[in-house]
Write an enzyme that holds these catalytic residues in place. Structure first.
Site, PDB file in Angstrom:
ATOM      1  N   ILE A  62       0.890  -1.332   0.194  1.00 32.94           N
ATOM      2  CA  ILE A  62      -0.027  -0.072   0.007  1.00 32.94           C
ATOM      3  C   ILE A  62       0.782   1.031  -0.032  1.00 32.94           C
ATOM      4  CG2 ILE A  62      -1.940   1.213   1.248  1.00 32.94           C
ATOM      5  CD1 ILE A  62      -2.452  -1.306   2.965  1.00 32.94           C
ATOM      6  N   TYR A 146     -11.847 -17.296   8.352  1.00 33.51           N
ATOM      7  CA  TYR A 146     -12.088 -15.770   8.799  1.00 33.51           C
ATOM      8  C   TYR A 146     -11.744 -15.564  10.276  1.00 33.51           C
ATOM      9  CZ  TYR A 146     -15.414 -11.865   9.697  1.00 33.51           C
ATOM     10  OH  TYR A 146     -15.730 -10.669  10.234  1.00 33.51           O
TER      11      TYR A 146
HETATM   12  P1  NAD Z   1     -18.334  -5.830   3.434  1.00 24.49           P
HETATM   13  O1  NAD Z   1     -18.103  -6.953   2.654  1.00 24.49           O
HETATM   14  O2  NAD Z   1     -19.584  -5.168   3.196  1.00 24.49           O
HETATM   15  O3  NAD Z   1     -17.097  -5.021   3.571  1.00 24.49           O
HETATM   16  C1  NAD Z   1     -15.912  -5.236   3.372  1.00 24.49           C
HETATM   17  C2  NAD Z   1     -15.264  -4.103   2.452  1.00 24.49           C
HETATM   18  O4  NAD Z   1     -13.716  -4.734   2.288  1.00 24.49           O
HETATM   19  C3  NAD Z   1     -15.757  -4.513   0.889  1.00 24.49           C
HETATM   20  O5  NAD Z   1     -15.952  -3.100   0.627  1.00 24.49           O
HETATM   21  C4  NAD Z   1     -14.603  -5.081   0.269  1.00 24.49           C
HETATM   22  O6  NAD Z   1     -14.677  -5.019  -1.134  1.00 24.49           O
HETATM   23  C5  NAD Z   1     -13.325  -4.600   0.834  1.00 24.49           C
HETATM   24  N1  NAD Z   1     -12.139  -5.830   0.626  1.00 24.49           N
HETATM   25  C6  NAD Z   1     -12.236  -7.097   0.965  1.00 24.49           C
HETATM   26  N2  NAD Z   1     -10.763  -7.464   0.617  1.00 24.49           N
HETATM   27  C7  NAD Z   1     -10.223  -6.485   0.478  1.00 24.49           C
HETATM   28  C8  NAD Z   1      -8.880  -6.473  -0.197  1.00 24.49           C
HETATM   29  N3  NAD Z   1      -8.021  -7.321  -0.044  1.00 24.49           N
HETATM   30  N4  NAD Z   1      -8.455  -4.979  -0.402  1.00 24.49           N
HETATM   31  C9  NAD Z   1      -9.195  -4.053  -0.330  1.00 24.49           C
HETATM   32  N5  NAD Z   1     -10.335  -4.068   0.138  1.00 24.49           N
HETATM   33  C10 NAD Z   1     -10.975  -5.315   0.301  1.00 24.49           C
HETATM   34  O7  NAD Z   1     -18.451  -6.317   5.222  1.00 24.49           O
HETATM   35  P2  NAD Z   1     -18.708  -5.523   6.322  1.00 24.49           P
HETATM   36  O8  NAD Z   1     -19.873  -6.150   7.145  1.00 24.49           O
HETATM   37  O9  NAD Z   1     -18.860  -4.033   6.130  1.00 24.49           O
HETATM   38  O10 NAD Z   1     -17.476  -5.574   7.229  1.00 24.49           O
HETATM   39  C11 NAD Z   1     -16.451  -4.652   7.428  1.00 24.49           C
HETATM   40  C12 NAD Z   1     -15.300  -5.093   8.518  1.00 24.49           C
HETATM   41  O11 NAD Z   1     -16.023  -5.397   9.830  1.00 24.49           O
HETATM   42  C13 NAD Z   1     -14.779  -6.598   8.098  1.00 24.49           C
HETATM   43  O12 NAD Z   1     -13.323  -6.449   8.451  1.00 24.49           O
HETATM   44  C14 NAD Z   1     -15.415  -7.484   8.972  1.00 24.49           C
HETATM   45  O13 NAD Z   1     -14.726  -8.351   9.319  1.00 24.49           O
HETATM   46  C15 NAD Z   1     -15.866  -6.756  10.082  1.00 24.49           C
HETATM   47  N6  NAD Z   1     -17.098  -7.050  10.834  1.00 24.49           N
HETATM   48  C16 NAD Z   1     -17.964  -6.704  10.372  1.00 24.49           C
HETATM   49  C17 NAD Z   1     -19.321  -7.456  11.220  1.00 24.49           C
HETATM   50  C18 NAD Z   1     -20.755  -7.145  10.831  1.00 24.49           C
HETATM   51  O14 NAD Z   1     -21.816  -7.625  11.471  1.00 24.49           O
HETATM   52  N7  NAD Z   1     -21.031  -6.402   9.515  1.00 24.49           N
HETATM   53  C19 NAD Z   1     -19.210  -8.296  12.222  1.00 24.49           C
HETATM   54  C20 NAD Z   1     -17.862  -8.496  12.817  1.00 24.49           C
HETATM   55  C21 NAD Z   1     -16.660  -7.859  11.965  1.00 24.49           C
END
Ligand code: NAD
Ligand code: UDP
Length: 310
Positions: A62, A146
């Site tokens: 990055i 995960y």
């Molecule tokens: P999401 O899938 O909507 O968002 C994840 C984003 O990361 C997406 O925009 C995707 O394109 C991007 N992404 C994935 N791999 C990538 C990479 N290698 N390089 C660049 N971008 C990448 O999911 P979310 O629910 O918004 O989750 C966001 C974060 O919060 C994640 O880290 C997830 O593990 C964590 N999380 C979410 C929840 C929930 O309930 N929503 C619960 C626990 C943890």
């Protein structure tokens, strides 16, 4: 004003976070490879002169020009349907992606914020789950890609903190829902609402007695910003501590959407945690934060969003 890099900023939570940061006057550099995110999620932000978008896989090197005050690492697919579909990408973004983001924080002298998860607790033997609980994860099961990536990410974050002195924050996010989830995301709230709105059967996996505790996105983002701005490293649980079985959730969705869909039972995925509820003592005492949006209201707001998409 701070200059904040948000990885995964075009995703569900990331786009709400970008919006909140811009709303309080910060500058945001959103980095996302759009693997589960979407440009639509950030469509209302792209004209803001304090917002920029870079399409990039953060598991690769990055580069960000200029000063950076904060790196918030949210990039990672998060739905169990993705664990099967893109397991190696998930392991890479949790492992290599976290390493790259920590490296960026180190060279820029920036605070690092990790989006971890309640999944680090696995199928919990302790209930509700305090941050002191070490968890019960099957490393070689379907969720291991995960869960273990996030556990490794936490370990890497703490190593950069203790070994390199990087200022870090770790949030353990519990099931969060709201507008901008993908309709085909596969997670339970988006599935149930879309099924109800289309008049399709509501697919309850197993006998529906497994429980989760659902947090509305606005509460989640407020909790994350409280952690980011405060002095506590964490990990700190952020979620809602009102627990529902999946059958109870189905009933709430049917009632709120006024749907006559029937409930059907389908096969329970392997290693599906039987229960989950955050112990919010740390969050409420250290961050003076608590969730305020009840499930019915959050489901109504989310249903309004999906109705618009349909
Ligand atoms: P999401 O899938 O909507 O968002 C994840 C984003 O990361 C997406 O925009 C995707 O394109 C991007 N992404 C994935 N791999 C990538 C990479 N290698 N390089 C660049 N971008 C990448 O999911 P979310 O629910 O918004 O989750 C966001 C974060 O919060 C994640 O880290 C997830 O593990 C964590 N999380 C979410 C929840 C929930 O309930 N929503 C619960 C626990 C943890
Ligand atoms: N689930 C369900 N029907 C669906 C999708 C999920 O009953 O259409 C169940 C799933 O088996 C789990 C719970 O809902 O017990 C939460 O699933 P989700 O994928 O949203 O999150 P996680 O399991 O990661 O907490």
């Amino acid at each position: 004003m701070k200059r904040v890099v948000v990885t995964g900023g075009a995703g569900f939570l990331g786009s709400h976070l970008c919006e909140a940061l811009l709303g309080r006057g910060d500058e945001v550099v959103c980095i996302d490879n759009l693997c589960t995110g979407s440009i639509d999620n950030i469509a209302s932000l792209v004209d803001n002169p304090r917002f920029s978008f870079v399409e990039h896989d953060v598991s690769e090197r990055i580069t960000v020009d200029g000063p950076v005050d904060v790196v918030m690492h949210l990039a990672s697919p998060a739905s169990p349907v993705d664990f099967d579909r893109i397991p190696i990408q998930i392991l890479k973004v949790g492992g290599l992606g976290t390493y790259r983001c920590l490296g960026l924080s180190l060279v820029k002298g920036a605070r690092f914020f990790l989006a971890s998860t309640s999944e680090v607790y696995g199928d919990p033997a302790v209930h509700p789950q305090p941050e002191t609980y070490w968890g019960n994860v099957n490393p070689i099961g379907p969720r291991g890609v995960y869960d273990e990536a996030k556990r490794y990410a936490e370990a890497m974050t703490m190593a950069y903190h203790t070994h390199h002195g990087v200022d870090v924050r770790i949030v353990r996010i519990f099931n969060t829902y709201g507008p901008r989830m993908r309709p085909d995301d596969g997670r339970v709230v988006s599935n149930f609402i879309n099924q109800a709105l289309r008049g399709e059967p509501i697919t309850v996996y197993g006998d529906g007695s497994q429980s989760r505790s659902f947090c509305y996105v606005d509460d989640q983002i407020a909790g994350q910003l409280a952690l980011l701005d405060g002095p506590h490293t964490g990990p700190i649980n952020i979620g809602n501590d009102v627990e529902f079985t999946m059958l109870e959730l189905a009933e709430v969705v049917l009632r709120v959407t006024n749907s006559s869909s029937e409930i059907v039972l389908a096969e329970l995925p392997q290693d599906d945690p039987t229960r989950r509820r955050p112990d919010l003592t740390e969050a409420t005492t250290k961050l003076s934060w608590k969730p305020v949006v009840p499930l019915e209201e959050g489901v109504a707001r989310t249903a309004a969003y999906f109705e618009q998409l349909l």
